[in-house]
Design a protein around this motif. Structure first.
Motif, PDB file in Angstrom:
ATOM      1  N   UNK A  33       0.810  -1.219   0.000  1.00  0.00           N
ATOM      2  CA  UNK A  33       0.000   0.000   0.000  1.00  0.00           C
ATOM      3  C   UNK A  33       0.848   1.276   0.000  1.00  0.00           C
ATOM      4  N   UNK A  34       2.175   1.134  -0.021  1.00  0.00           N
ATOM      5  CA  UNK A  34       3.056   2.304  -0.054  1.00  0.00           C
ATOM      6  C   UNK A  34       2.759   3.163  -1.280  1.00  0.00           C
ATOM      7  N   UNK A  35       2.697   4.457  -1.072  1.00  0.00           N
ATOM      8  CA  UNK A  35       2.427   5.389  -2.161  1.00  0.00           C
ATOM      9  C   UNK A  35       3.666   6.211  -2.490  1.00  0.00           C
ATOM     10  N   UNK A  36       3.665   6.794  -3.681  1.00  0.00           N
ATOM     11  CA  UNK A  36       4.767   7.634  -4.132  1.00  0.00           C
ATOM     12  C   UNK A  36       4.241   9.023  -4.431  1.00  0.00           C
ATOM     13  N   UNK A  37       4.900  10.026  -3.871  1.00  0.00           N
ATOM     14  CA  UNK A  37       4.505  11.421  -4.052  1.00  0.00           C
ATOM     15  C   UNK A  37       5.605  12.160  -4.813  1.00  0.00           C
ATOM     16  N   UNK A  38       5.250  12.736  -5.945  1.00  0.00           N
ATOM     17  CA  UNK A  38       6.201  13.406  -6.832  1.00  0.00           C
ATOM     18  C   UNK A  38       5.896  14.890  -6.787  1.00  0.00           C
ATOM     19  N   UNK A  66       5.279  18.439  -7.565  1.00  0.00           N
ATOM     20  CA  UNK A  66       4.948  19.022  -8.871  1.00  0.00           C
ATOM     21  C   UNK A  66       5.991  20.043  -9.315  1.00  0.00           C
ATOM     22  N   UNK A  67       6.568  20.789  -8.373  1.00  0.00           N
ATOM     23  CA  UNK A  67       7.565  21.798  -8.737  1.00  0.00           C
ATOM     24  C   UNK A  67       8.815  21.139  -9.311  1.00  0.00           C
ATOM     25  N   UNK A  68       9.163  19.957  -8.819  1.00  0.00           N
ATOM     26  CA  UNK A  68      10.326  19.252  -9.359  1.00  0.00           C
ATOM     27  C   UNK A  68      10.044  18.742 -10.768  1.00  0.00           C
ATOM     28  N   UNK A  69       8.837  18.290 -10.999  1.00  0.00           N
ATOM     29  CA  UNK A  69       8.476  17.836 -12.345  1.00  0.00           C
ATOM     30  C   UNK A  69       8.574  18.995 -13.331  1.00  0.00           C
ATOM     31  N   UNK A  70       8.184  20.174 -12.902  1.00  0.00           N
ATOM     32  CA  UNK A  70       8.248  21.347 -13.768  1.00  0.00           C
ATOM     33  C   UNK A  70       9.694  21.734 -14.080  1.00  0.00           C
ATOM     34  N   UNK A  71      10.623  21.339 -13.207  1.00  0.00           N
ATOM     35  CA  UNK A  71      12.036  21.673 -13.405  1.00  0.00           C
ATOM     36  C   UNK A  71      12.787  20.576 -14.166  1.00  0.00           C
ATOM     37  N   UNK A  72      12.070  19.579 -14.656  1.00  0.00           N
ATOM     38  CA  UNK A  72      12.680  18.607 -15.550  1.00  0.00           C
ATOM     39  C   UNK A  72      12.921  17.232 -14.994  1.00  0.00           C
ATOM     40  N   UNK A  73      12.629  17.033 -13.706  1.00  0.00           N
ATOM     41  CA  UNK A  73      12.767  15.690 -13.164  1.00  0.00           C
ATOM     42  C   UNK A  73      11.655  14.798 -13.709  1.00  0.00           C
ATOM     43  N   UNK A  74      12.018  13.590 -14.057  1.00  0.00           N
ATOM     44  CA  UNK A  74      11.050  12.650 -14.595  1.00  0.00           C
ATOM     45  C   UNK A  74      11.453  11.246 -14.168  1.00  0.00           C
ATOM     46  N   UNK A  75      10.489  10.349 -14.167  1.00  0.00           N
ATOM     47  CA  UNK A  75      10.832   8.985 -13.787  1.00  0.00           C
ATOM     48  C   UNK A  75       9.625   8.074 -13.808  1.00  0.00           C
ATOM     49  N   UNK A 124       9.458  12.250  -3.593  1.00  0.00           N
ATOM     50  CA  UNK A 124      10.555  12.898  -4.297  1.00  0.00           C
ATOM     51  C   UNK A 124      10.318  14.390  -4.155  1.00  0.00           C
ATOM     52  N   UNK A 125      11.167  15.031  -3.352  1.00  0.00           N
ATOM     53  CA  UNK A 125      10.956  16.434  -3.005  1.00  0.00           C
ATOM     54  C   UNK A 125      12.298  17.101  -2.738  1.00  0.00           C
ATOM     55  N   UNK A 126      12.250  18.402  -2.501  1.00  0.00           N
ATOM     56  CA  UNK A 126      13.438  19.134  -2.102  1.00  0.00           C
ATOM     57  C   UNK A 126      13.804  18.804  -0.659  1.00  0.00           C
ATOM     58  N   UNK A 127      15.087  18.703  -0.393  1.00  0.00           N
ATOM     59  CA  UNK A 127      15.546  18.492   0.976  1.00  0.00           C
ATOM     60  C   UNK A 127      15.504  19.816   1.748  1.00  0.00           C
ATOM     61  N   UNK A 178      10.700 -13.446 -10.252  1.00  0.00           N
ATOM     62  CA  UNK A 178       9.260 -13.458 -10.045  1.00  0.00           C
ATOM     63  C   UNK A 178       8.783 -12.158  -9.428  1.00  0.00           C
ATOM     64  N   UNK A 179       7.651 -12.219  -8.733  1.00  0.00           N
ATOM     65  CA  UNK A 179       7.124 -11.040  -8.070  1.00  0.00           C
ATOM     66  C   UNK A 179       5.933 -10.432  -8.787  1.00  0.00           C
ATOM     67  N   UNK A 180       5.198  -9.627  -8.041  1.00  0.00           N
ATOM     68  CA  UNK A 180       4.002  -8.953  -8.545  1.00  0.00           C
ATOM     69  C   UNK A 180       4.284  -7.462  -8.682  1.00  0.00           C
ATOM     70  N   UNK A 181       4.022  -6.924  -9.853  1.00  0.00           N
ATOM     71  CA  UNK A 181       4.287  -5.514 -10.130  1.00  0.00           C
ATOM     72  C   UNK A 181       3.114  -4.656  -9.668  1.00  0.00           C
ATOM     73  N   UNK A 182       3.434  -3.574  -8.941  1.00  0.00           N
ATOM     74  CA  UNK A 182       2.444  -2.550  -8.578  1.00  0.00           C
ATOM     75  C   UNK A 182       2.977  -1.210  -9.100  1.00  0.00           C
ATOM     76  N   UNK A 183       2.450  -0.709 -10.217  1.00  0.00           N
ATOM     77  CA  UNK A 183       2.922   0.579 -10.744  1.00  0.00           C
ATOM     78  C   UNK A 183       2.528   1.715  -9.795  1.00  0.00           C
ATOM     79  N   UNK A 184       3.430   2.688  -9.658  1.00  0.00           N
ATOM     80  CA  UNK A 184       3.165   3.862  -8.837  1.00  0.00           C
ATOM     81  C   UNK A 184       3.072   5.141  -9.670  1.00  0.00           C
ATOM     82  N   UNK A 185       3.957   5.291 -10.644  1.00  0.00           N
ATOM     83  CA  UNK A 185       3.971   6.523 -11.448  1.00  0.00           C
ATOM     84  C   UNK A 185       4.708   6.242 -12.752  1.00  0.00           C
TER      85      UNK A 185
END
Length: 230
Positions: A5-10, A12-21, A134-137, A220-227
């Motif tokens: 159930x772990x979630x990933x938070x990206x 938005x300001x970093x995405x605007x600055x060119x980070x992608x993944x 994924x955020x600014x430190x 093996x393993x089960x894939x859970x896409x996050x982003x």
């Protein structure tokens, strides 16, 4: 601790600055089922291909690696001390003729990073607390790099992967940490395939899908896409 159930938070300001993944969980993998010799042979082949091809600015991954350097400059990162993980791998091959061999699982994702130039990471999900952002430190985070006996300071204003306990999991796309390093006992993963402004969404997605196909083939393993990038 982290779970399916772990979630990933990206940020938005970093995405605007060119980070992608592209980011995923891989749950229930079994490292004991893998054919270590087959994985080693695959990694050997990738290393041979890289050594036989053009290197440096003529190499196929050169634009991607330059993209990480440009990204670091945009965030005022000391570029000589903090080099992207894929560039470090390539330099290692150019100097020593191979990549560091750690575990079959780690060797496999390092080989994909070497092929694509993308920054890849795998973290033991069972050691992650809460969600991942994924955020600014801010400079208040706890950061203990792999191989370091004690925590080290982290600069404010960098980007990093940080869990809900305010612990850095990966500084930039440069250094992973002791807390979540993959071991032979790891069964669940948080996976990172990070690009930069020089990489297209298609490149990142192709690298992610290549990594997941190889991991699932061998472990093996089960894939859970996050982003996935747009």
């Amino acid at each position: 601790m982290g779970s399916a159930s772990t979630r990933f938070h990206f940020d938005a300001a970093l995405r605007q600055r060119g980070l992608t993944g592209a980011y995923s969980l891989l749950i229930g993998l079994d490292q004991t089922r893998a054919d270590s010799a087959a994985i080693a042979a695959h990694v050997d082949q990738v290393v041979r291909q890289v050594r036989a091809g053009p290197s440096g600015e003529a190499g196929p991954s050169a634009p991607v690696l330059a993209g990480y350097r440009a990204l670091h400059q945009a965030f005022a990162v000391p570029t000589r001390k903090l080099v992207s993980a894929p560039e470090t791998l390539l330099r290692f091959v150019e100097k020593r003729g191979d990549i560091p061999r750690i575990l079959p699982l780690v060797d496999l994702y390092n080989a994909v990073s070497l092929e694509t130039g993308l920054a890849l990471g795998a973290h033991d999900l069972g050691r992650i607390e809460g969600d991942v952002s994924l955020r600014l430190t801010t400079g208040t985070e706890r950061y203990q790099p792999v191989g370091s006996p004690a925590p080290e300071p982290v600069r404010a204003g960098e980007y990093g992967y940080i869990d809900d306990a305010n612990e850095v999991l990966c500084r930039l796309e440069v250094r992973q940490v002791e807390k979540t390093k993959v071991t032979a006992a790891t069964t669940d993963l948080f996976l990172i395939v990070q690009g930069n402004p020089a990489t297209s969404a298609a490149q990142v997605i192709a690298g992610h899908d290549r990594l997941l196909a190889l991991l699932r083939q061998h472990f093996g393993g089960t894939l859970i896409p996050l982003h996935r990038p747009d």
